[in-house]
Scaffold this motif. Structure first.
Motif, PDB file in Angstrom:
ATOM      1  N   ARG A   1       0.849  -1.197   0.000  1.00  0.00           N
ATOM      2  CA  ARG A   1       0.000   0.000   0.000  1.00  0.00           C
ATOM      3  C   ARG A   1       0.880   1.241   0.000  1.00  0.00           C
ATOM      4  NH1 ARG A   1      -5.203  -1.676   1.773  1.00  0.00           N
ATOM      5  NH2 ARG A   1      -5.164  -3.806   2.587  1.00  0.00           N
TER       6      ARG A   1
ATOM      7  N   GLY B   1       0.687   5.813  -0.770  1.00  0.00           N
ATOM      8  CA  GLY B   1      -0.180   6.964  -0.980  1.00  0.00           C
ATOM      9  C   GLY B   1      -1.096   7.229   0.191  1.00  0.00           C
ATOM     10  N   PRO B   2      -1.916   8.275   0.081  1.00  0.00           N
ATOM     11  CA  PRO B   2      -2.785   8.698   1.191  1.00  0.00           C
ATOM     12  C   PRO B   2      -4.018   7.815   1.311  1.00  0.00           C
ATOM     13  CG  PRO B   2      -3.174  10.081  -0.713  1.00  0.00           C
ATOM     14  CD  PRO B   2      -2.042   9.168  -1.091  1.00  0.00           C
ATOM     15  N   GLU B   3      -4.666   7.922   2.450  1.00  0.00           N
ATOM     16  CA  GLU B   3      -5.972   7.305   2.631  1.00  0.00           C
ATOM     17  C   GLU B   3      -7.033   8.182   1.962  1.00  0.00           C
ATOM     18  OE1 GLU B   3      -6.677   4.397   4.050  1.00  0.00           O
ATOM     19  OE2 GLU B   3      -4.563   3.990   4.472  1.00  0.00           O
ATOM     20  N   CYS B   4      -8.136   7.571   1.565  1.00  0.00           N
ATOM     21  CA  CYS B   4      -9.236   8.326   0.953  1.00  0.00           C
ATOM     22  C   CYS B   4     -10.540   7.842   1.573  1.00  0.00           C
ATOM     23  CB  CYS B   4      -9.256   8.127  -0.557  1.00  0.00           C
ATOM     24  SG  CYS B   4     -10.525   9.093  -1.406  1.00  0.00           S
TER      25      CYS B   4
ATOM     26  N   ASP C   1      -9.363  13.580  -6.766  1.00  0.00           N
ATOM     27  CA  ASP C   1      -9.840  13.007  -5.507  1.00  0.00           C
ATOM     28  C   ASP C   1     -10.895  11.946  -5.793  1.00  0.00           C
ATOM     29  OD1 ASP C   1      -8.184  14.690  -4.107  1.00  0.00           O
ATOM     30  OD2 ASP C   1      -9.761  16.158  -3.664  1.00  0.00           O
TER      31      ASP C   1
ATOM     32  N   GLU D   1      -8.673   5.658  -6.813  1.00  0.00           N
ATOM     33  CA  GLU D   1      -7.611   4.795  -6.305  1.00  0.00           C
ATOM     34  C   GLU D   1      -7.022   3.981  -7.449  1.00  0.00           C
ATOM     35  OE1 GLU D   1      -8.615   1.571  -3.695  1.00  0.00           O
ATOM     36  OE2 GLU D   1     -10.158   0.749  -5.045  1.00  0.00           O
TER      37      GLU D   1
ATOM     38  N   SER E   1       3.673   5.520  -5.921  1.00  0.00           N
ATOM     39  CA  SER E   1       3.783   6.464  -4.805  1.00  0.00           C
ATOM     40  C   SER E   1       3.877   7.901  -5.295  1.00  0.00           C
ATOM     41  CB  SER E   1       4.995   6.122  -3.946  1.00  0.00           C
ATOM     42  OG  SER E   1       6.203   6.336  -4.655  1.00  0.00           O
TER      43      SER E   1
ATOM     44  N   GLY F   1       0.393  10.400  -6.145  1.00  0.00           N
ATOM     45  CA  GLY F   1      -0.367  11.155  -5.158  1.00  0.00           C
ATOM     46  C   GLY F   1      -1.711  10.544  -4.833  1.00  0.00           C
TER      47      GLY F   1
ATOM     48  N   PRO G   1      -4.163   7.151  -3.569  1.00  0.00           N
ATOM     49  CA  PRO G   1      -4.068   5.891  -2.826  1.00  0.00           C
ATOM     50  C   PRO G   1      -3.876   4.735  -3.808  1.00  0.00           C
ATOM     51  CG  PRO G   1      -6.324   6.729  -2.811  1.00  0.00           C
ATOM     52  CD  PRO G   1      -5.475   7.798  -3.417  1.00  0.00           C
TER      53      PRO G   1
END
Length: 307
Positions: free
Chosen positions: A9, A11-14, A42, A45, A67, A70, A72
């Protein structure tokens, strides 16, 4: 369906995933595709599956490229190759979005706002199935891939209006948007192994559940093949073609099926294949002639697997 041997995994969480971009790969590096998906909107994924490449350096490249988007992202991997249909089904199971978008590893979106356009299509039309189309806009023309470039441009790269005339037959599994709940009812047939026709077979089944909408949001197929690779894939595709016809009698209307039926009763198929292969390889021959020779070569191989 086997579980992934590894899940990475990045990247950021969404909080809310609207669209899951699904990319299987086997020894092909999807990093250039991921670079094109930089700054994904936004709600998007990325989910990729390494279908048994057994190449740590390749996997490291993909993790690094993912990664940098930007978005997830998850990279799943199998130790052993399971085939394209099984890989797509595993990606569907892993997806979290209401919609999934299938993008092959060797694709390149034509428009810089490619994913945003898909989100707009979801908002405006809420399709069950939508196909964005294919192109050669970003494909490199080279001597060894000239035949594939020419054949792909003539056979697969059409606008939405033309594709809509034969919606299932004109649908490919790259740049294909599907509502995820539909895929639970209509998965890909994992009995298709090797190269060819698992996407056409899926589209014919799916069309019985929901209309296939054709839109103009194309992506380029950059991974063009040499003539020898095209010939090898054509020879390998015979069993899949026979499986397609067995499951969908309406596919007998396809030009390749009609030609294969004629050649099924032609005793000189082997000689015909040799002649067609020689013409396809002949770089001095006109490309329309080479294209026709390759189609006949394919049909002659398909004929070997017809009942």
């Amino acid at each position: 369906m086997p579980s992934p041997d590894r899940i990475i995994r990045v990247g950021p969480e969404c909080a809310r995933i609207r669209l899951s971009v699904l990319t299987p790969f086997y020894r092909d590096d999807p990093s250039p595709l991921l670079e094109k998906l930089h700054n994904a909107p936004d709600g998007v994924e990325l989910v990729l599956l390494d279908d048994g490449s057994s190449a740590p350096a390749l996997l490291a490249n993909v993790v690094g490229a993912a990664s940098r988007t930007g978005a997830p992202a998850r990279i799943l991997s199998w130790d052993n190759n399971q085939g394209r249909a099984a890989a797509r089904n595993a990606l569907i199971e892993a997806a979290q979005g209401e919609y999934v978008l299938f993008l092959d590893a060797d694709m390149a979106p034509d428009a810089p706002n490619f994913l945003a356009r898909w989100l707009d299509i979801i908002d405006a039309q809420a399709p069950q199935i939508a196909f964005g189309g294919l192109s050669v806009k970003h494909a490199t023309r080279a001597r060894e891939t000239a035949l594939h470039y020419n054949m792909f441009a003539h056979s697969d790269c059409h606008d939405a209006a033309r594709r809509a005339g034969a919606p299932a037959q004109s649908t490919a599994s790259a740049n294909l948007l599907v509502r995820r709940e539909l895929l639970a009812a209509v998965p890909f047939d994992s009995g298709f192994t090797g190269w060819g026709f698992e996407d056409t077979e899926w589209a014919l089944r799916a069309a019985a559940h929901a209309p296939i909408v054709h839109v103009d949001n194309p992506a380029t197929h950059t991974g063009l093949d040499s003539v020898d690779t095209l010939l090898r894939k054509s020879a390998e595709a015979g069993p899949n073609f026979a499986r397609l016809l067995a499951r969908h009698p309406q596919a007998e209307r396809f030009a390749a099926a009609r030609t294969a039926r004629v050649l099924r009763h032609t005793p000189a198929r082997r000689s015909l294949r040799s002649m067609c292969a020689a013409i396809a390889r002949g770089e001095r021959a006109p490309l329309p002639l080479r294209r026709m020779a390759l189609k006949l070569y394919r049909a002659a191989h398909f004929a070997e697997h017809l009942p």
